[in-house]
Design a protein around this motif. Structure first.
Motif, short mmCIF file in Angstrom:
data_model
loop_
_atom_site.label_atom_id
_atom_site.label_comp_id
_atom_site.label_asym_id
_atom_site.label_seq_id
_atom_site.Cartn_x
_atom_site.Cartn_y
_atom_site.Cartn_z
N HIS A 1 -73.47 115.48 -9.35
CA HIS A 1 -74.92 115.70 -9.22
C HIS A 1 -75.31 117.11 -9.66
CE1 HIS A 1 -74.59 111.98 -7.12
NE2 HIS A 1 -73.86 112.53 -6.17
N HIS A 2 -74.55 117.65 -10.57
CA HIS A 2 -74.80 119.03 -11.01
C HIS A 2 -74.36 119.22 -12.45
CE1 HIS A 2 -74.49 123.38 -11.26
NE2 HIS A 2 -73.24 123.21 -11.66
N VAL B 1 -85.05 120.47 -9.65
CA VAL B 1 -84.80 119.26 -8.85
C VAL B 1 -83.48 119.40 -8.08
CG1 VAL B 1 -84.39 116.76 -8.93
CG2 VAL B 1 -86.13 117.77 -10.41
N GLU B 2 -82.46 119.95 -8.76
CA GLU B 2 -81.17 120.15 -8.08
C GLU B 2 -81.33 121.04 -6.85
OE1 GLU B 2 -77.71 121.93 -9.80
OE2 GLU B 2 -77.54 120.41 -11.35
N GLU B 3 -82.10 122.11 -7.01
CA GLU B 3 -82.15 123.12 -5.94
C GLU B 3 -83.18 122.79 -4.85
OE1 GLU B 3 -82.49 126.84 -8.00
OE2 GLU B 3 -80.38 126.76 -8.61
N LYS C 1 -84.73 119.84 -4.38
CA LYS C 1 -84.57 118.46 -3.91
C LYS C 1 -85.87 117.93 -3.30
CE LYS C 1 -79.65 117.81 -3.14
NZ LYS C 1 -79.16 119.00 -3.85
N ASP D 1 -88.65 115.31 -2.11
CA ASP D 1 -88.48 113.92 -1.67
C ASP D 1 -88.97 112.97 -2.76
OD1 ASP D 1 -87.65 114.34 1.20
OD2 ASP D 1 -89.45 115.57 1.07
N TYR E 1 -80.19 113.42 -7.88
CA TYR E 1 -80.47 113.26 -6.45
C TYR E 1 -80.76 111.77 -6.20
CZ TYR E 1 -82.68 114.32 -1.91
OH TYR E 1 -83.00 114.37 -0.58
N ILE F 1 -83.88 110.15 -4.29
CA ILE F 1 -85.24 110.64 -4.60
C ILE F 1 -86.20 109.47 -4.89
CG2 ILE F 1 -84.94 110.87 -7.10
CD1 ILE F 1 -86.34 113.64 -6.86
N LYS G 1 -82.42 109.10 2.95
CA LYS G 1 -81.33 110.07 2.77
C LYS G 1 -80.22 109.66 3.69
CE LYS G 1 -84.65 113.83 2.73
NZ LYS G 1 -85.00 115.13 3.27
#
Ligand code: SAM
Ligand code: FES
Length: 350
Positions: free
Chosen positions: A16-17, A223-225, A227, A229, A266, A269, A349
């Protein structure tokens, strides 16, 4: 497809990165085969969380009066060719109830930054909707407000807030907005909303003027950092009465590609297949779903005002009754093997 791109997709799916350089490479060197692989992996990532259920949000466009002057937006203050309207609180509550009867369990109130909708007025509308529509989430999308204001509305019962950050790059933000609007402030609003306890939706336009691949890599980093909803992404579409009238629209292809990447960054999401996507392609929303989206937001506004909420040219669904919109989308989703859920549609989640 290049082994290198397949490797990046695998890395994204597993960790995811990606680094900024890797996001740039993945976006810059995209091919139809890469898009197909990404979409397949995105759908696989979504499957265990949401299955084939599509969450719906009933959107009520409560006012096209706005004090802001965003350069891309058809209802910007400087556009004097717009016939302005605002819905009466009673009308808004009646639209929400109609939505509830049709099966919507999220109602979104969206509008320009219209001073009429003070905290008192808006809090009262939110509370009335919460009382009359059982088991329904209320989402607000009314622009930038103070933290105290967001808190009041949350205390009145609002569950979620949509505020697209528009771009994760400050210099780019300043080319899309007039002096006086601030990227820092917009980002601060998102942090305030999260701190208060809202489920927060951010987002950006794909193909907005001056957008580069570097900017898109920054969006993926955001978006990675952060996150969010929800992440609302749709193509930029020019509006004939704005300074960007002659700019090209964003594409379906790039929007779907980014939807797939975001799903893999993510997996839980909430990702809408937007009305703008349905506007640039007659099957845009279906294609968005097949790329990894899981939300649709049909219009519940009274038909009499829909054409006046014209953010961009040729917006679809402006002539349809709410029930027709829900029916039409339901059918469209069934035809691709999905189904509309009667559900608040909260993020799952794990
Ligand atoms: N006033 C609120 C706000 O600022 O968040 C909500 C209304 S605003 C019109 C909703 C969204 O419409 C914006 O966040 C923007 O991304 C999108 N939008 C505006 N003009 C657009 C255009 N020409 N093409 C595509 N999307 C557009
Ligand atoms: Fe409104 Fe199709 S979604 S008519």
């Amino acid at each position: 497809m290049e082994a290198r791109i397949a490797g990046l997709v695998r890395k994204l799916e597993e960790t995811h990165h990606l680094t900024d350089d890797e996001y740039r490479e993945l976006i810059q060197n995209r091919t139809p085969e890469a898009a197909e692989l990404l979409a397949e992996r995105a759908v696989a990532a979504r499957q265990p969380i949401y299955g084939t259920k599509v969450f719906t949000r009933g959107l009520i466009e409560i006012s096209n009066i706005c004090k802001n002057d965003c350069l891309y937006c058809g209802i910007r203050r400087s556009n004097h060719n717009v016939e302005r309207y605002r819905l009466e609180p009673d009308v808004i509550v009646a639209c929400a109830r109609e939505g509830h009867e049709l099966g919507f369990r999220t109602i979104v109130l969206q509008g320009g930054e219209d001073a009429f909708f003070s905290d008192d007025v808006l809090a009262n509308i939110v509370a009335r909707i919460k009382q009359t529509c059982p088991n329904t989430a209320v989402t607000l999308s009314m622009g930038e407000r103070s933290k105290e204001s967001y808190q009041r509305l949350f205390d009145a019962g609002a569950d979620r807030y949509l505020l697209r950050h528009e771009t994760a790059n400050k210099a780019h933000y300043e080319r899309l907005h007039p002096a006086g609007m601030s990227w820092e402030r917009r980002m601060q609003c998102l942090r305030d909303l999260r701190e208060i306890g809202y489920q927060v939706g951010a987002g950006f336009m794909v193909g907005s003027p001056y957008q580069t691949v570097e900017h898109l890599a920054q969006e993926m980093r955001f978006v990675e950092e952060f996150k969010p909803d929800m992440c609302g992404i749709g193509p930029f579409i020019p509006h004939h009465d704005t300074p960007f009238a002659n700019e090209p629209a964003g594409t379906l292809e790039l929007t779907c590609y980014l939807l797939s990447i975001i799903r893999l960054i993510y997996p839980p999401i909430l990702l809408p297949a937007t009305t703008a996507l349905g506007t640039i392609d007659p099957r845009g929303r279906e294609k968005g779903m097949l790329a990894g989206a899981n939300v649709v937001m049909p219009n519940l506004s009274p038909t009499s005002v829909r054409k006046q909420y014209e953010l961009y040219d040729n917006k679809i669904c402006t002539g349809d009754e709410s029930a027709q919109c829900r029916g039409c989308l339901g059918l469209r989703m069934t035809l691709i093997g999905y189904e509309l859920a009667v559900d608040r549609g909260d993020i799952r989640k794990s």
